[in-house]
Design a protein around this motif. Structure first.
Motif, PDB file in Angstrom:
ATOM      1  N   LEU A   2       5.813  -1.595  -3.779  1.00 43.46           N
ATOM      2  CA  LEU A   2       4.952  -2.767  -3.641  1.00 43.46           C
ATOM      3  C   LEU A   2       4.860  -3.537  -4.958  1.00 43.46           C
ATOM      4  CD1 LEU A   2       2.911  -3.877  -1.323  1.00 43.46           C
ATOM      5  CD2 LEU A   2       1.142  -2.944  -2.836  1.00 43.46           C
TER       6      LEU A   2
ATOM      7  N   SER B 275       3.243  -9.146  -2.796  1.00 41.74           N
ATOM      8  CA  SER B 275       3.810  -8.066  -1.996  1.00 41.74           C
ATOM      9  C   SER B 275       2.787  -7.602  -0.978  1.00 41.74           C
ATOM     10  CB  SER B 275       4.219  -6.880  -2.876  1.00 41.74           C
ATOM     11  OG  SER B 275       5.381  -7.161  -3.616  1.00 41.74           O
ATOM     12  N   VAL B 276       3.261  -7.306   0.218  1.00 41.52           N
ATOM     13  CA  VAL B 276       2.353  -6.845   1.276  1.00 41.52           C
ATOM     14  C   VAL B 276       2.958  -5.634   1.970  1.00 41.52           C
ATOM     15  CG1 VAL B 276       1.389  -9.132   1.653  1.00 41.52           C
ATOM     16  CG2 VAL B 276       3.353  -8.422   2.991  1.00 41.52           C
TER      17      VAL B 276
ATOM     18  N   SER C  60       3.543  -3.567   5.292  1.00 39.37           N
ATOM     19  CA  SER C  60       3.666  -3.965   6.696  1.00 39.37           C
ATOM     20  C   SER C  60       3.799  -2.750   7.590  1.00 39.37           C
ATOM     21  CB  SER C  60       4.884  -4.881   6.891  1.00 39.37           C
ATOM     22  OG  SER C  60       5.058  -5.175   8.263  1.00 39.37           O
TER      23      SER C  60
ATOM     24  N   GLN D  25      -2.613  -8.267   7.833  1.00 38.61           N
ATOM     25  CA  GLN D  25      -3.888  -7.635   7.523  1.00 38.61           C
ATOM     26  C   GLN D  25      -3.815  -6.158   7.172  1.00 38.61           C
ATOM     27  OE1 GLN D  25      -6.736  -8.914  10.645  1.00 38.61           O
ATOM     28  NE2 GLN D  25      -7.538 -10.147   8.988  1.00 38.61           N
ATOM     29  N   CYS D  26      -2.645  -5.683   6.829  1.00 37.84           N
ATOM     30  CA  CYS D  26      -2.562  -4.318   6.323  1.00 37.84           C
ATOM     31  C   CYS D  26      -3.305  -4.250   4.985  1.00 37.84           C
ATOM     32  CB  CYS D  26      -1.099  -3.908   6.134  1.00 37.84           C
ATOM     33  SG  CYS D  26      -0.883  -2.231   5.497  1.00 37.84           S
TER      34      CYS D  26
ATOM     35  N   LYS E 157      -1.899  -4.543  -0.549  1.00 36.85           N
ATOM     36  CA  LYS E 157      -1.284  -5.778  -1.044  1.00 36.85           C
ATOM     37  C   LYS E 157      -1.306  -5.798  -2.565  1.00 36.85           C
ATOM     38  CE  LYS E 157      -2.354  -8.690   2.951  1.00 36.85           C
ATOM     39  NZ  LYS E 157      -2.910  -7.631   3.800  1.00 36.85           N
TER      40      LYS E 157
ATOM     41  N   ASP F  43      -7.203 -12.040   3.778  1.00 40.37           N
ATOM     42  CA  ASP F  43      -5.794 -11.659   3.625  1.00 40.37           C
ATOM     43  C   ASP F  43      -4.874 -12.686   4.265  1.00 40.37           C
ATOM     44  OD1 ASP F  43      -7.602  -9.354   3.666  1.00 40.37           O
ATOM     45  OD2 ASP F  43      -5.798  -8.145   3.382  1.00 40.37           O
ATOM     46  N   THR F  44      -5.175 -13.024   5.528  1.00 42.16           N
ATOM     47  CA  THR F  44      -4.324 -13.955   6.265  1.00 42.16           C
ATOM     48  C   THR F  44      -4.304 -15.324   5.594  1.00 42.16           C
ATOM     49  OG1 THR F  44      -4.833 -12.805   8.334  1.00 42.16           O
ATOM     50  CG2 THR F  44      -3.915 -15.015   8.510  1.00 42.16           C
TER      51      THR F  44
ATOM     52  N   LEU G  93      -2.128 -15.337   2.451  1.00 34.14           N
ATOM     53  CA  LEU G  93      -0.699 -15.316   2.724  1.00 34.14           C
ATOM     54  C   LEU G  93      -0.218 -16.633   3.313  1.00 34.14           C
ATOM     55  CD1 LEU G  93      -0.237 -11.706   4.138  1.00 34.14           C
ATOM     56  CD2 LEU G  93       0.330 -12.562   1.860  1.00 34.14           C
TER      57      LEU G  93
ATOM     58  N   VAL H 197       7.022 -14.010  -0.682  1.00 32.93           N
ATOM     59  CA  VAL H 197       6.224 -12.876  -0.202  1.00 32.93           C
ATOM     60  C   VAL H 197       7.170 -11.732   0.151  1.00 32.93           C
ATOM     61  CG1 VAL H 197       4.586 -12.072   1.533  1.00 32.93           C
ATOM     62  CG2 VAL H 197       4.427 -14.419   0.654  1.00 32.93           C
TER      63      VAL H 197
ATOM     64  N   GLU I 211       7.806  -7.932   1.627  1.00 31.71           N
ATOM     65  CA  GLU I 211       7.214  -6.969   2.563  1.00 31.71           C
ATOM     66  C   GLU I 211       7.770  -5.569   2.315  1.00 31.71           C
ATOM     67  OE1 GLU I 211       5.442  -8.563   6.639  1.00 31.71           O
ATOM     68  OE2 GLU I 211       7.620  -8.414   6.666  1.00 31.71           O
TER      69      GLU I 211
END
Length: 418
Positions: free
Chosen positions: A128, A140-141, A143, A180-181, A184, A206-207, A210, A220, A222
């Motif tokens: 990440l 970084s997210v 997923s 929404q994990c 991040k 979060d949403t 992003l 971004v 993942e």
């Protein structure tokens, strides 16, 4: 608002300063509200993992969101006795508020967020962070929906998550798969300008973050994660979903009005045309644009004819054709936006709504061109042969199609806001 230690003090886990050989500092933020049972164990597991398997200088910030149980005392005790751990106390609830406050005040190079339940496997922490440290990516997210992810959760939450993320991609044209994990990370110099524009202080934070990042052309990254559902989760799913839907509408409105444009963000340079690889890439892109535009056009024509045939069962010729052609144009525009002319890396895509409005305007010009050609022919030749009429119509259609291709290519590939 209180801090233990003070906000300006970086309590790095490896000592009072970043040790030799460690090239970046990373602050991990853990928001908590009434987590007296989980907090101490979470911090112990996290610190052990960081000490064993994390090559960067790190600190852990516990952000208490107005807890009413023993969480503040436990957090204060952890901050007092454990190197690299500090406490930030906030007077009101809100995951977004916690992250906004901690990330804005951070002195680290990279900021990270993870849930206190550690539902996400910590083996994904280094993947990440690394793309941010080496400059490859901006955010970084983790997923749970990317290929390679392994997830254990109930069917209800699985269905809601997949539907919600599909809705985000459909309405905003983004490519990330899981908004929404609770896992991040971001470069601090990138995240600060974005935080100033994020309005939500709760679960939609979060949403929104992003969506703004993608809209402004940030990269971004993942990371597929291992994730096990916390059966003690206190998230109210129905209320959260409704709040998220309202948030999606609000962000779409911000894109239309221009408020979603964030100044001061780093821009990735485009490939230089003089570079041989850039020339080859441009040639390949043009070939793809032409081929994809032709395929989408053919499929749109089939859709137009099918809709027209169905509508003719109930409505007259002209309204049937207008309705069918309008629907086919919308489908054609969306397919070209997603497949034929996706936004280049490092450039913010135009608003989907704006593209559709402009495409309908182009459709109006196309319709006027073909109709005008036929009217002009009949004015010059009162009773033209059917072959001549067909030839004029085909020529006008060809000219209109080329013009529409050039216009859409220009609109969809040109940097947004310019």
């Amino acid at each position: 608002m209180t801090n233990h230690p003070s906000a300006g003090q970086a309590a790095w886990g490896s000592g009072s300063s970043a040790p030799p050989g460690r090239t970046a500092t990373v602050e991990i933020v853990v928001p908590v509200h009434n987590e007296e049972r989980a907090l101490a164990g979470c911090v112990d597991v996290l610190r052990d993992h960081l000490a064993r398997a994390f090559p960067f200088a790190w600190s852990i910030t516990i952000v208490d969101n107005a807890s009413t149980d023993g969480t503040p005392d436990i957090a204060a005790g952890l901050a007092a006795r454990l190197p690299g751990v500090r406490l930030l106390s906030l007077p009101r609830k809100g995951r977004g508020l916690a992250l906004r406050t901690a990330w804005t005040r951070s002195a680290a190079d990279v900021v990270v967020y993870m849930d206190v339940d550690l539902s996400t496997g910590l083996d994904a922490l280094l993947p990440l962070v690394v793309p941010l440290v080496n400059g490859h990516s901006d955010i970084s997210v983790g997923s749970r929906l990317a290929p390679g992810a392994r997830v254990v959760r109930g069917p209800r939450r699985e269905l809601i998550s997949r539907c919600y993320n599909a809705l985000i991609r459909l309405t905003h044209g983004v490519r990330f798969s899981d908004a929404q994990c609770g896992f991040k990370a971001a470069r601090t110099d990138v995240i600060r300008p974005l935080l100033a524009r994020v309005e939500d202080d709760a679960w939609f934070f979060d949403t929104e973050l992003l969506l703004l990042a993608a809209y402004n052309g940030l990269r971004v990254h993942e990371v597929p994660v291992d994730w096990v559902e916390d059966v003690d989760s206190r998230v109210h799913l129905v209320r959260t979903v409704l709040d998220d839907l309202r948030g999606l509408v609000r962000v779409a409105r911000a894109k239309v009005t221009g408020r979603a444009r964030v100044p001061g963000l780093p821009r990735r340079p485009a490939l230089r045309p003089a570079h041989p690889d850039a020339v080859l890439a441009a040639d390949g892109a043009l070939r793809w644009h032409v081929a994809s535009f032709a395929v989408v056009g053919a499929l749109s024509t089939v859709a137009h004819l099918g809709l027209y045939a169905a509508l003719r069962l109930a409505v007259p010729v002209l309204p049937a054709n207008l309705i069918a052609l309008s629907i086919a144009t919308v489908l054609n525009t969306e397919a070209n936006r997603r497949l034929t002319f996706p936004a280049p890396n490092g450039r913010a895509p135009r608003s989907p709504l704006r593209i559709h409005v402009l495409a309908m305007a182009a459709f109006g010009l196309y319709y006027a061109l073909t109709s005008g050609a036929l009217l002009t022919l009949h004015a010059v030749v009162p009773d033209p042969p059917s072959g001549l009429e067909l030839a004029v119509l085909v020529g006008a259609c060809a000219l209109g199609t080329v013009g529409r291709f050039l216009v859409l290519r220009r609109w969809m590939l040109h940097p947004a806001g310019k």
